[in-house]
Design an enzyme around this catalytic site. Structure first.
Site, PDB file in Angstrom:
ATOM      1  N   ARG A 104       0.883  -1.181   0.000  1.00  0.00           N
ATOM      2  CA  ARG A 104       0.000   0.000   0.000  1.00  0.00           C
ATOM      3  C   ARG A 104       0.914   1.223   0.000  1.00  0.00           C
ATOM      4  O   ARG A 104       1.707   1.407   0.928  1.00  0.00           O
ATOM      5  CB  ARG A 104      -0.909  -0.001   1.229  1.00  0.00           C
ATOM      6  CG  ARG A 104      -1.623   1.330   1.416  1.00  0.00           C
ATOM      7  CD  ARG A 104      -2.743   1.283   2.430  1.00  0.00           C
ATOM      8  NE  ARG A 104      -3.903   0.597   1.881  1.00  0.00           N
ATOM      9  CZ  ARG A 104      -5.124   0.679   2.404  1.00  0.00           C
ATOM     10  NH1 ARG A 104      -5.345   1.411   3.480  1.00  0.00           N
ATOM     11  NH2 ARG A 104      -6.130   0.023   1.857  1.00  0.00           N
ATOM     12  N   HIS A 131      -7.318   0.687  -6.425  1.00  0.00           N
ATOM     13  CA  HIS A 131      -7.519  -0.148  -5.230  1.00  0.00           C
ATOM     14  C   HIS A 131      -8.229  -1.443  -5.665  1.00  0.00           C
ATOM     15  O   HIS A 131      -9.377  -1.684  -5.312  1.00  0.00           O
ATOM     16  CB  HIS A 131      -8.365   0.630  -4.217  1.00  0.00           C
ATOM     17  CG  HIS A 131      -8.362   0.034  -2.833  1.00  0.00           C
ATOM     18  ND1 HIS A 131      -7.561  -1.034  -2.462  1.00  0.00           N
ATOM     19  CD2 HIS A 131      -9.079   0.360  -1.726  1.00  0.00           C
ATOM     20  CE1 HIS A 131      -7.793  -1.324  -1.192  1.00  0.00           C
ATOM     21  NE2 HIS A 131      -8.707  -0.502  -0.726  1.00  0.00           N
ATOM     22  N   GLN A 134     -10.190  -3.942  -3.248  1.00  0.00           N
ATOM     23  CA  GLN A 134     -11.523  -3.541  -2.806  1.00  0.00           C
ATOM     24  C   GLN A 134     -12.569  -3.935  -3.846  1.00  0.00           C
ATOM     25  O   GLN A 134     -13.688  -4.336  -3.512  1.00  0.00           O
ATOM     26  CB  GLN A 134     -11.565  -2.029  -2.578  1.00  0.00           C
ATOM     27  CG  GLN A 134     -12.884  -1.541  -2.026  1.00  0.00           C
ATOM     28  CD  GLN A 134     -13.153  -2.038  -0.615  1.00  0.00           C
ATOM     29  OE1 GLN A 134     -12.315  -1.890   0.254  1.00  0.00           O
ATOM     30  NE2 GLN A 134     -14.319  -2.640  -0.393  1.00  0.00           N
ATOM     31  N   ASP A 219     -17.159   7.321  -1.906  1.00  0.00           N
ATOM     32  CA  ASP A 219     -15.933   7.224  -1.110  1.00  0.00           C
ATOM     33  C   ASP A 219     -15.671   8.614  -0.534  1.00  0.00           C
ATOM     34  O   ASP A 219     -16.328   9.600  -0.921  1.00  0.00           O
ATOM     35  CB  ASP A 219     -14.784   6.753  -2.022  1.00  0.00           C
ATOM     36  CG  ASP A 219     -13.499   6.425  -1.261  1.00  0.00           C
ATOM     37  OD1 ASP A 219     -13.549   6.318  -0.015  1.00  0.00           O
ATOM     38  OD2 ASP A 219     -12.444   6.285  -1.899  1.00  0.00           O
ATOM     39  N   CYS A 259     -16.209   1.711   0.385  1.00  0.00           N
ATOM     40  CA  CYS A 259     -15.053   0.897   0.778  1.00  0.00           C
ATOM     41  C   CYS A 259     -14.704   1.067   2.252  1.00  0.00           C
ATOM     42  O   CYS A 259     -14.065   0.195   2.831  1.00  0.00           O
ATOM     43  CB  CYS A 259     -13.864   1.219  -0.106  1.00  0.00           C
ATOM     44  SG  CYS A 259     -13.272   2.918   0.041  1.00  0.00           S
ATOM     45  N   ARG A 287     -13.475  -8.576   1.932  1.00  0.00           N
ATOM     46  CA  ARG A 287     -12.073  -8.306   1.633  1.00  0.00           C
ATOM     47  C   ARG A 287     -11.240  -9.562   1.937  1.00  0.00           C
ATOM     48  O   ARG A 287     -10.360  -9.943   1.173  1.00  0.00           O
ATOM     49  CB  ARG A 287     -11.562  -7.125   2.474  1.00  0.00           C
ATOM     50  CG  ARG A 287     -12.109  -5.774   2.060  1.00  0.00           C
ATOM     51  CD  ARG A 287     -11.608  -5.355   0.692  1.00  0.00           C
ATOM     52  NE  ARG A 287     -10.167  -5.323   0.613  1.00  0.00           N
ATOM     53  CZ  ARG A 287      -9.394  -4.310   1.027  1.00  0.00           C
ATOM     54  NH1 ARG A 287      -9.959  -3.217   1.512  1.00  0.00           N
ATOM     55  NH2 ARG A 287      -8.082  -4.362   0.918  1.00  0.00           N
TER      56      ARG A 287
HETATM   57  N1  NVA Z   1      -9.900   6.712  -1.509  1.00  0.00           N
HETATM   58  C1  NVA Z   1      -9.535   6.291  -0.187  1.00  0.00           C
HETATM   59  C2  NVA Z   1      -9.778   4.823  -0.006  1.00  0.00           C
HETATM   60  C3  NVA Z   1      -9.442   4.291   1.357  1.00  0.00           C
HETATM   61  C4  NVA Z   1      -9.656   2.811   1.490  1.00  0.00           C
HETATM   62  C5  NVA Z   1      -8.076   6.639   0.079  1.00  0.00           C
HETATM   63  O1  NVA Z   1      -7.258   6.433  -0.825  1.00  0.00           O
HETATM   64  O2  NVA Z   1      -7.764   7.121   1.164  1.00  0.00           O
HETATM   65  N1   CP Z   2     -11.233  -0.114   2.457  1.00  0.00           N
HETATM   66  C1   CP Z   2      -9.971  -0.172   2.888  1.00  0.00           C
HETATM   67  O1   CP Z   2      -9.024  -0.452   2.131  1.00  0.00           O
HETATM   68  O2   CP Z   2      -9.836   0.045   4.221  1.00  0.00           O
HETATM   69  P1   CP Z   2      -8.490   0.250   5.054  1.00  0.00           P
HETATM   70  O3   CP Z   2      -7.913   1.579   4.640  1.00  0.00           O
HETATM   71  O4   CP Z   2      -8.925   0.216   6.492  1.00  0.00           O
HETATM   72  O5   CP Z   2      -7.545  -0.857   4.730  1.00  0.00           O
END
Ligand code: NVA
Ligand code: CP
Length: 301
Positions: A104, A131, A134, A219, A259, A287
């Site tokens: 990540r 992502h 997800q 989101d 998500c 997930r």
């Molecule tokens: N769009 C959000 C998704 C988090 C799971 C982010 O990138 O922070």
């Molecule tokens: N939806 C998602 O990826 O959640 P986290 O940021 O908690 O991993």
């Protein structure tokens, strides 16, 4: 032989993705029945987190344990990655010791470079652009509750962010129409929109995007890494909120997904997650099942 990676949904064929969802549903049933299934005994997953996470970390770690393997959490704070060791070197070193790597991070090019130098499969667990993990959970949740998503209409409300880009890829791979309602200047990646013109439309109107839709998704207005823009984004996105009243414009069988984490009072109304059309908790739980299917797939190819 070069390993298979999962950096975007386009790394698997539509047929492979369909089978992956079937397998995720099967693994979920087995888990519920308490069946012990340990095909990844002695396998190790390295998890590199340059951004925060609850769901992703727990789902990968629990999933790997259930499959008989183990996982190692790595953060830049206490590894050499944070002190500038090149991605290319880290990739080659980790591949000597572990069987699969999950990352990540910020720039999508980081996972691409890592994968290029890795002799073991690399999984994108969220970048600024995509992502995909997800999306396999979301596609599983839709299929479980409503059956195939092929030919249906999905509405994306809000930021044209990593999740939105991934929904464009999903529209292509799972064969559905996508209507995106976003403020001007917050569109998804232009190259993705251009190559998917027959499936993707962009509008400024939430109502237009949601009318008759089978799945409504949103989101946060400010993603991880955009903390400094948060205030300006609050203004730009004002009104881009999913509520039960907005859902009433969708198909009577429509579902709502997010998500998570969610910001009540911003992209969703305070009561949206408790609405009967919301499947966010199943979505989050998936997930783990979807990623278990993914780990099985990548480690058997
Ligand atoms: N769009 C959000 C998704 C988090 C799971 C982010 O990138 O922070
Ligand atoms: N939806 C998602 O990826 O959640 P986290 O940021 O908690 O991993």
């Amino acid at each position: 032989m070069k390993p298979r990676h999962f950096l975007t949904l386009l790394d698997l064929s539509p047929q492979e993705l369909d089978l992956l969802i079937d397998r995720a549903m099967e693994l979920k049933q087995m888990h519920k029945q308490g069946v012990i299934h340990e095909p990844l005994k002695n396998k190790v997953l390295a998890m590199i987190f340059e951004k925060s996470s609850t769901r992703t970390r727990v789902s990968f770690e629990a999933g790997m344990a259930q499959l008989g393997g183990s996982s190692i959490f790595l953060s830049p704070r206490d590894t050499q990655l944070g002190r500038g060791e090149p991605i290319e070197d880290s990739a080659r070193v980790l591949a000597q010791m572990v069987d699969v790597v999950m990352i990540r991070t910020f720039g999508h090019d980081t996972v691409e470079r890592f994968a290029q130098y890795s002799d073991v499969p690399v999984i994108n667990a969220l970048t600024d652009d995509f992502h995909p993990c997800q999306l396999i959970a979301d596609m599983q949740a839709y299929r479980e509750v409503r059956g195939s998503i092929k030919g249906k209409t999905v509405s994306w409300i809000g930021d044209g962010n990593n999740m939105c880009n991934s929904y464009i890829n999903a529209a292509r791979q799972f064969d559905f129409q996508l209507r995106i309602a976003c403020p001007e200047g917050f569109e998804p990646r232009a190259d993705l929109v251009a190559t998917n013109q027959e499936r993707v439309v962009i509008t400024r109107s939430l109502e237009e995007a949601v009318a008759g839709s089978h799945l409504v998704v949103t989101d946060v207005w400010a993603s991880m890494g955009q903390e400094e823009e948060a205030k300006a984004r609050m203004q730009a996105f004002a009104g881009y909120q999913v509520s039960p009243a907005l859902m009433d414009l969708a198909d009577p069988e429509a579902l709502f997904m997010h998500c998570l984490p969610a910001h009540r009072g911003e992209e969703i109304s305070h009561d949206m997650l408790d609405d009967p059309r919301s499947v966010v908790w199943e979505e989050a739980g998936n997930r783990m099942h979807a990623q278990k299917a993914l780990l099985e797939f990548l480690l058997s190819h």
